[in-house]
Design a protein around this motif. Structure first.
Motif, PDB file in Angstrom:
ATOM      1  N   VAL A 498      23.111 -39.798  41.228  1.00  0.00           N
ATOM      2  CA  VAL A 498      21.950 -39.852  40.341  1.00  0.00           C
ATOM      3  C   VAL A 498      20.804 -39.026  40.896  1.00  0.00           C
ATOM      4  CG1 VAL A 498      20.247 -41.389  39.289  1.00  0.00           C
ATOM      5  CG2 VAL A 498      22.630 -42.118  39.482  1.00  0.00           C
ATOM      6  N   GLU A 499      20.588 -39.135  42.187  1.00  0.00           N
ATOM      7  CA  GLU A 499      19.432 -38.481  42.802  1.00  0.00           C
ATOM      8  C   GLU A 499      19.663 -36.988  43.051  1.00  0.00           C
ATOM      9  OE1 GLU A 499      18.955 -40.783  46.280  1.00  0.00           O
ATOM     10  OE2 GLU A 499      18.317 -42.615  45.222  1.00  0.00           O
ATOM     11  N   HIS A 500      20.908 -36.574  43.158  1.00  0.00           N
ATOM     12  CA  HIS A 500      21.219 -35.160  43.449  1.00  0.00           C
ATOM     13  C   HIS A 500      22.260 -34.685  42.435  1.00  0.00           C
ATOM     14  CE1 HIS A 500      19.760 -36.855  47.263  1.00  0.00           C
ATOM     15  NE2 HIS A 500      19.312 -35.622  47.557  1.00  0.00           N
ATOM     16  N   ARG A 501      21.780 -34.511  41.224  1.00  0.00           N
ATOM     17  CA  ARG A 501      22.703 -34.169  40.147  1.00  0.00           C
ATOM     18  C   ARG A 501      23.294 -32.756  40.296  1.00  0.00           C
ATOM     19  NH1 ARG A 501      19.696 -36.564  34.723  1.00  0.00           N
ATOM     20  NH2 ARG A 501      19.222 -38.642  35.585  1.00  0.00           N
ATOM     21  N   GLU A 502      22.637 -31.890  41.030  1.00  0.00           N
ATOM     22  CA  GLU A 502      23.131 -30.516  41.170  1.00  0.00           C
ATOM     23  C   GLU A 502      23.814 -30.285  42.515  1.00  0.00           C
ATOM     24  OE1 GLU A 502      23.045 -28.688  38.625  1.00  0.00           O
ATOM     25  OE2 GLU A 502      21.843 -30.104  37.482  1.00  0.00           O
ATOM     26  N   SER A 503      24.119 -31.352  43.189  1.00  0.00           N
ATOM     27  CA  SER A 503      24.761 -31.212  44.501  1.00  0.00           C
ATOM     28  C   SER A 503      26.253 -30.915  44.338  1.00  0.00           C
ATOM     29  CB  SER A 503      24.582 -32.495  45.307  1.00  0.00           C
ATOM     30  OG  SER A 503      25.313 -33.547  44.718  1.00  0.00           O
ATOM     31  N   PRO A 504      26.875 -30.397  45.370  1.00  0.00           N
ATOM     32  CA  PRO A 504      28.331 -30.177  45.309  1.00  0.00           C
ATOM     33  C   PRO A 504      29.103 -31.462  45.066  1.00  0.00           C
ATOM     34  CG  PRO A 504      27.380 -28.945  47.130  1.00  0.00           C
ATOM     35  CD  PRO A 504      26.289 -29.817  46.592  1.00  0.00           C
ATOM     36  N   PHE A 505      28.598 -32.588  45.591  1.00  0.00           N
ATOM     37  CA  PHE A 505      29.300 -33.845  45.361  1.00  0.00           C
ATOM     38  C   PHE A 505      29.265 -34.212  43.888  1.00  0.00           C
ATOM     39  CE2 PHE A 505      29.559 -38.441  44.956  1.00  0.00           C
ATOM     40  CZ  PHE A 505      30.686 -38.719  45.718  1.00  0.00           C
ATOM     41  N   SER A 506      28.095 -34.074  43.266  1.00  0.00           N
ATOM     42  CA  SER A 506      27.984 -34.390  41.840  1.00  0.00           C
ATOM     43  C   SER A 506      28.868 -33.468  41.014  1.00  0.00           C
ATOM     44  CB  SER A 506      26.520 -34.273  41.391  1.00  0.00           C
ATOM     45  OG  SER A 506      25.706 -35.185  42.116  1.00  0.00           O
ATOM     46  N   GLU A 507      28.950 -32.217  41.427  1.00  0.00           N
ATOM     47  CA  GLU A 507      29.814 -31.278  40.712  1.00  0.00           C
ATOM     48  C   GLU A 507      31.275 -31.681  40.845  1.00  0.00           C
ATOM     49  OE1 GLU A 507      30.448 -28.319  38.139  1.00  0.00           O
ATOM     50  OE2 GLU A 507      28.464 -28.892  38.904  1.00  0.00           O
ATOM     51  N   GLU A 707      38.475 -25.230  49.903  1.00  0.00           N
ATOM     52  CA  GLU A 707      38.424 -26.226  48.840  1.00  0.00           C
ATOM     53  C   GLU A 707      37.240 -25.903  47.932  1.00  0.00           C
ATOM     54  OE1 GLU A 707      40.607 -28.337  48.285  1.00  0.00           O
ATOM     55  OE2 GLU A 707      41.686 -28.793  50.129  1.00  0.00           O
ATOM     56  N   GLU A 708      37.259 -26.523  46.725  1.00  0.00           N
ATOM     57  CA  GLU A 708      36.261 -26.119  45.749  1.00  0.00           C
ATOM     58  C   GLU A 708      34.841 -26.481  46.170  1.00  0.00           C
ATOM     59  OE1 GLU A 708      37.683 -30.173  44.318  1.00  0.00           O
ATOM     60  OE2 GLU A 708      38.493 -28.408  45.279  1.00  0.00           O
ATOM     61  N   MET A 709      34.663 -27.567  46.954  1.00  0.00           N
ATOM     62  CA  MET A 709      33.293 -27.918  47.317  1.00  0.00           C
ATOM     63  C   MET A 709      32.680 -26.888  48.259  1.00  0.00           C
ATOM     64  SD  MET A 709      35.551 -29.487  49.354  1.00  0.00           S
ATOM     65  CE  MET A 709      35.873 -30.938  48.396  1.00  0.00           C
ATOM     66  N   ALA A 710      33.553 -26.105  48.950  1.00  0.00           N
ATOM     67  CA  ALA A 710      33.008 -25.033  49.776  1.00  0.00           C
ATOM     68  C   ALA A 710      32.319 -24.006  48.892  1.00  0.00           C
ATOM     69  CB  ALA A 710      34.126 -24.374  50.579  1.00  0.00           C
ATOM     70  N   TYR A 711      32.924 -23.721  47.745  1.00  0.00           N
ATOM     71  CA  TYR A 711      32.301 -22.782  46.824  1.00  0.00           C
ATOM     72  C   TYR A 711      31.095 -23.416  46.139  1.00  0.00           C
ATOM     73  CZ  TYR A 711      36.652 -20.316  47.617  1.00  0.00           C
ATOM     74  OH  TYR A 711      37.710 -19.697  48.198  1.00  0.00           O
ATOM     75  N   TYR A 712      31.170 -24.730  45.918  1.00  0.00           N
ATOM     76  CA  TYR A 712      30.000 -25.407  45.352  1.00  0.00           C
ATOM     77  C   TYR A 712      28.811 -25.253  46.292  1.00  0.00           C
ATOM     78  CZ  TYR A 712      33.379 -27.773  42.295  1.00  0.00           C
ATOM     79  OH  TYR A 712      34.354 -28.053  41.403  1.00  0.00           O
ATOM     80  N   GLN A 713      29.035 -25.519  47.560  1.00  0.00           N
ATOM     81  CA  GLN A 713      27.942 -25.408  48.528  1.00  0.00           C
ATOM     82  C   GLN A 713      27.410 -23.978  48.562  1.00  0.00           C
ATOM     83  OE1 GLN A 713      29.654 -27.019  52.195  1.00  0.00           O
ATOM     84  NE2 GLN A 713      28.079 -28.587  52.127  1.00  0.00           N
ATOM     85  N   TYR A 714      28.335 -23.011  48.551  1.00  0.00           N
ATOM     86  CA  TYR A 714      27.929 -21.610  48.607  1.00  0.00           C
ATOM     87  C   TYR A 714      27.055 -21.266  47.403  1.00  0.00           C
ATOM     88  CZ  TYR A 714      28.347 -16.525  48.734  1.00  0.00           C
ATOM     89  OH  TYR A 714      28.082 -15.188  48.764  1.00  0.00           O
ATOM     90  N   TYR A 715      27.462 -21.798  46.255  1.00  0.00           N
ATOM     91  CA  TYR A 715      26.726 -21.478  45.043  1.00  0.00           C
ATOM     92  C   TYR A 715      25.365 -22.169  45.012  1.00  0.00           C
ATOM     93  CZ  TYR A 715      25.520 -21.204  40.123  1.00  0.00           C
ATOM     94  OH  TYR A 715      24.864 -20.992  38.953  1.00  0.00           O
ATOM     95  N   TYR A 716      25.369 -23.477  45.277  1.00  0.00           N
ATOM     96  CA  TYR A 716      24.129 -24.236  45.140  1.00  0.00           C
ATOM     97  C   TYR A 716      23.120 -23.900  46.222  1.00  0.00           C
ATOM     98  CZ  TYR A 716      26.207 -26.955  41.448  1.00  0.00           C
ATOM     99  OH  TYR A 716      26.787 -27.331  40.272  1.00  0.00           O
ATOM    100  N   SER A 717      23.601 -23.467  47.375  1.00  0.00           N
ATOM    101  CA  SER A 717      22.642 -23.081  48.414  1.00  0.00           C
ATOM    102  C   SER A 717      21.961 -21.768  48.076  1.00  0.00           C
ATOM    103  CB  SER A 717      23.348 -22.944  49.769  1.00  0.00           C
ATOM    104  OG  SER A 717      24.321 -21.914  49.692  1.00  0.00           O
ATOM    105  N   ARG A 718      22.468 -21.066  47.040  1.00  0.00           N
ATOM    106  CA  ARG A 718      21.907 -19.782  46.644  1.00  0.00           C
ATOM    107  C   ARG A 718      21.427 -19.800  45.191  1.00  0.00           C
ATOM    108  NH1 ARG A 718      25.477 -19.319  50.432  1.00  0.00           N
ATOM    109  NH2 ARG A 718      25.455 -17.599  51.957  1.00  0.00           N
ATOM    110  N   GLU A 719      21.332 -21.028  44.623  1.00  0.00           N
ATOM    111  CA  GLU A 719      21.019 -21.097  43.200  1.00  0.00           C
ATOM    112  C   GLU A 719      19.613 -20.589  42.897  1.00  0.00           C
ATOM    113  OE1 GLU A 719      19.879 -25.845  43.522  1.00  0.00           O
ATOM    114  OE2 GLU A 719      21.293 -25.113  42.042  1.00  0.00           O
TER     115      GLU A 719
END
Length: 723
Positions: A498-507, A707-719
């Motif tokens: 809820v608090e981190h809707r754009e995080s890799p975990f939420s994704e 794994e996909e969360m690695a790409y999530y982190q890569y993306y969101y850290s540069r959003e």
């Protein structure tokens, strides 16, 4: 229930995402799984680093305790020019040293003879420093063979590249001994070359002297044979292939031609002087006078015949005078003709004599030619003997002239100096070897630790083992460097969604209901059960997070706590001491009265506050199935938090009532056989397993695993950055 909810095999779900590895064999199988190796190294990095550190420490200790060795080197160069000081036709030739010669000299330097000479010349067998460095356990002098063996065991000789330089090295514990022995071996080799040259020259001189004596006798015999045969064959001299007989024959042929010419002339004169009108007769003054007298007397007789009679004394007298004159003329003509015929006879005899002499000369010439053949052969033998004798004589003189001028074929261009630093052990080599050994040991340790692990580690491994698609991999939020994450709070994970809707975990959570097409055309399921093999795998947190994520997306969502043993959802949301699912099934409460709104996300929750013991069969009732059907009608998405499938039997029954079931597996923790058992039990019960959810995945390892969360982190850290 829709056929879309039936079990979907992995092969139908993978699609085109499973690209082959760049390191694959002919059949497409991976030869080297680089991602697995990287994952292995990352997971066990601290243990591997500890092993490598221990190996380096042990290597350093071994280096400190190792005996130091010093290398002393001498550089020798082979002389490529001819060593002869006196050059002749026989020695004036190209004697350049070639590559095999250099290799041969390297072997000569390594020979026992050179080492023995060095020991003898430098008296190494009695040198205390040499003995202490080479044989510290032996007291007193060494035997020459023992000292030679020590020298050869520590001696190294090698050619420097493709040059004509040879490097001679000696290794010893004592740097001074290393330098002295290296120089001693080099000096022994150089002096040995000179001695061998001198010895070889002396042998050559003795051999030449003996051979010259033999050749001198051969020359004398050959020349004596020539002289004896010439005398025997009466061949005084031979010049330009002519003998005395040839000269005589030439003269006789000339004389024969002249005699034949004179004979022909005589024959011509005889033919011309035949009769009274011959040239010789006509040219004789006597005959001419006689003819005049005859003519005069004939005239006188004719006159007298006309005057006198036959018996007239004057006529008779004249007749007598005429007869006398005619007789005298006839005699004179006969004499002149006989003189010409005698010339022919003389000339014929001369021609015959010359022809006889020519035949005799030809016989002598033929005999002389036959004798010349043998004479020439004897002279050639004599000449070859003289030439061979002269050749050996010249070589003998050269050898005598160059005696004492011998030089070594090699010279020392750099003598060995006392080394300052040890050559071995080499710290770099030691540490490199220790590093390699440490890496090997670390890899073996990591593989051993990996072998001990029974859990599932990657998506591909999970899919291959279970036969089901991995719907999503939920990262361990504690490895994502999130400072506000409450690890020990029961609602830490759901609140994080809820608090981190754009995080890799939420994704990752959104990936679950996206795969189910929730809220879209062709939605695969209205109700989804979330279960696990055993407790502690994160199925309750996953169920709450999935419900909240769906509700936050605007979907009308209901979360039902079906875990009648632990009531995880109810406890996590703080809904104790309230009527819930059991009360509804028993008819003690209405659904509208027990459903609670989750204010954080807008999802509805049906708690469970009664632990079933004897009443556990109520979950198998038709009332439960009817209630779930009602939920499907009233909500877009229903999430059932079901108890673990292995220890709780009714969990498998509830899973069959859901449209689809999601199997939660804790990354690297849940053992394979446990997962296999749970899937088998669910299949046996008739549950429709949609896929697997990996929970608590280490994002640092997953980054290595792609794994996909690695790409999530890569993306969101540069959003916030412009694309």
């Amino acid at each position: 229930m829709s056929a879309a909810f039936e079990k979907l095999p992995v092969s139908n779900l993978r699609g085109v995402d499973a690209a082959p590895s760049t390191t694959s064999g002919p059949d497409g199988s991976k030869l080297i799984d680089l991602s697995w190796l990287a994952m292995l190294a990352w997971r066990h990095k601290w243990a591997m680093l500890a092993v490598i550190g221990c190996a380096l420490a042990a290597t350093l200790a071994a280096y400190m305790l190792a005996v130091k060795q010093y290398d002393a080197n001498v550089v020798l160069a082979l002389d490529r020019n001819d060593q002869q000081l006196v050059r002749t036709a026989q020695t004036d030739k190209d004697t350049a040293v070639d590559s095999p010669t250099v290799d041969t000299e390297v072997q000569v330097l390594l020979s026992p003879e050179v080492a023995t000479a060095a020991v003898r010349n430098a008296r190494l067998n009695t040198n205390p420093a040499f003995i202490a460095a080479g044989a510290p356990d032996i007291a007193g002098p060494l035997s020459i063979p023992a000292a030679t063996a020590i020298v050869r065991s520590n001696l190294t000789v090698g050619r420097q590249g493709l040059s004509y330089a040879i490097n001679l090295g000696y290794k010893s514990r004592d740097p001074a001994v290393a330098a002295s022995v290296a120089n001693a071996v080099a000096d022994a080799y150089v002096s040995g070359n000179v001695q061998s040259e001198q010895s070889a020259r002396s042998q050559d001189i003795n051999m030449l002297r003996t051979r010259l004596d033999q050749l001198r006798g051969d020359v004398i015999k050959a020349e004596a044979a020539v002289a004896a045969y010439r005398a025997k064959s009466d061949l005084v001299s031979v010049s330009n292939d002519s003998t005395i007989a040839q000269q005589e024959l030439s003269t006789l042929n000339t004389e024969l031609a002249s005699a034949k010419a004179e004979l022909a002339a005589s024959q011509g004169r005889a033919s011309a002087n035949a009769g009274e009108n011959g040239t010789a007769v006509n040219s004789s003054p006597v005959i001419r006078d006689l003819r005049t007298d005859v003519s005069r007397l004939e005239v006188k007789l004719a006159e007298q015949s006309s005057v006198y009679g036959p018996n007239h004394p004057d006529r008779v007298k004249t007749q007598a005078q005429l007869t006398t004159a005619r007789q005298a003329l006839s005699r004179e003509v006969s004499r002149a003709s006989s003189g010409v015929r005698s010339d022919i006879s003389v000339d014929s005899q001369r021609v015959g004599a010359i022809q006889s002499a020519i035949g005799s000369a030809k016989g002598r010439l033929l005999a002389g030619n036959n004798a010349s053949v043998r004479l020439n052969e004897l002279e050639r033998v004599a000449e070859s003997s003289r030439q061979l004798y002269q050749t050996f004589l010249d070589r003998y003189r050269v050898e005598l002239a160059t005696r004492g001028t011998e030089k070594s074929k090699a010279q020392v261009i750099a003598r060995a100096q006392v080394p300052v630093r040890p050559s071995s052990p080499d710290l770099l080599v030691y540490m490199l070897g220790g590093l390699i050994a440490g890496i090997i040991a670390a890899v073996l340790l990591a593989m051993a630790l990996e072998w001990r692990e029974r859990g599932l580690r990657t998506r591909a491994e999970t899919e291959e083992f279970t036969g089901y698609e991995v719907v999503s991999s939920l990262p361990d939020i504690g490895t994502m460097d999130e400072p506000d994450f409450r690890r020990n709070d029961a609602l830490g994970v759901p609140d994080f969604v809820v608090e981190h809707r754009e995080s890799p975990f939420s994704e990752s959570v959104r990936a679950i209901w996206t795969a189910l097409k929730i809220g879209h055309k062709g939605q695969l399921a209205r109700s989804v059960g979330v279960t696990s093999s055993i407790p502690g795998e994160g199925k309750t947190s996953t169920a709450i997070a999935l419900a909240r994520s769906t509700a936050l997306a605007g979907r009308r969502t209901l979360l039902v706590d079906c875990d009648m043993r632990r009531m995880g959802t109810t406890l996590a949301l703080g809904l104790r001491n309230r009527p819930g699912l059991v009360e509804v099934l028993n008819g003690q409460a209405r659904i509208e009265d027990v459903i609670v709104l989750d204010e954080a996300s807008g999802a509805h929750v049906l708690p469970l506050n009664t632990e079933l013991t004897a009443q556990s069969d109520i979950m198998h009732s038709q009332a439960t199935a009817a209630m779930f059907d009602r939920f499907r009608q009233e909500y877009d998405f229903v999430v059932l938090d079901i108890a673990p499938a292995i220890p709780v039997a009714e969990a498998r029954a509830i899973a069959t009532m859901a449209d689809l079931t999601l199997m939660v597996v804790r990354w690297r923790t849940t053992q394979r056989k446990v997962v296999k058992t749970a899937i088998r039990e669910l299949d046996r019960a008739g549950a429709r397993i949609f896929g697997i959810i990996l929970t608590q995945v280490d994002t640092r390892s997953s980054a290595v695993l792609s794994e996909e969360m690695a790409y999530y982190q890569y993306y969101y850290s540069r959003e916030s950055r412009p694309n």
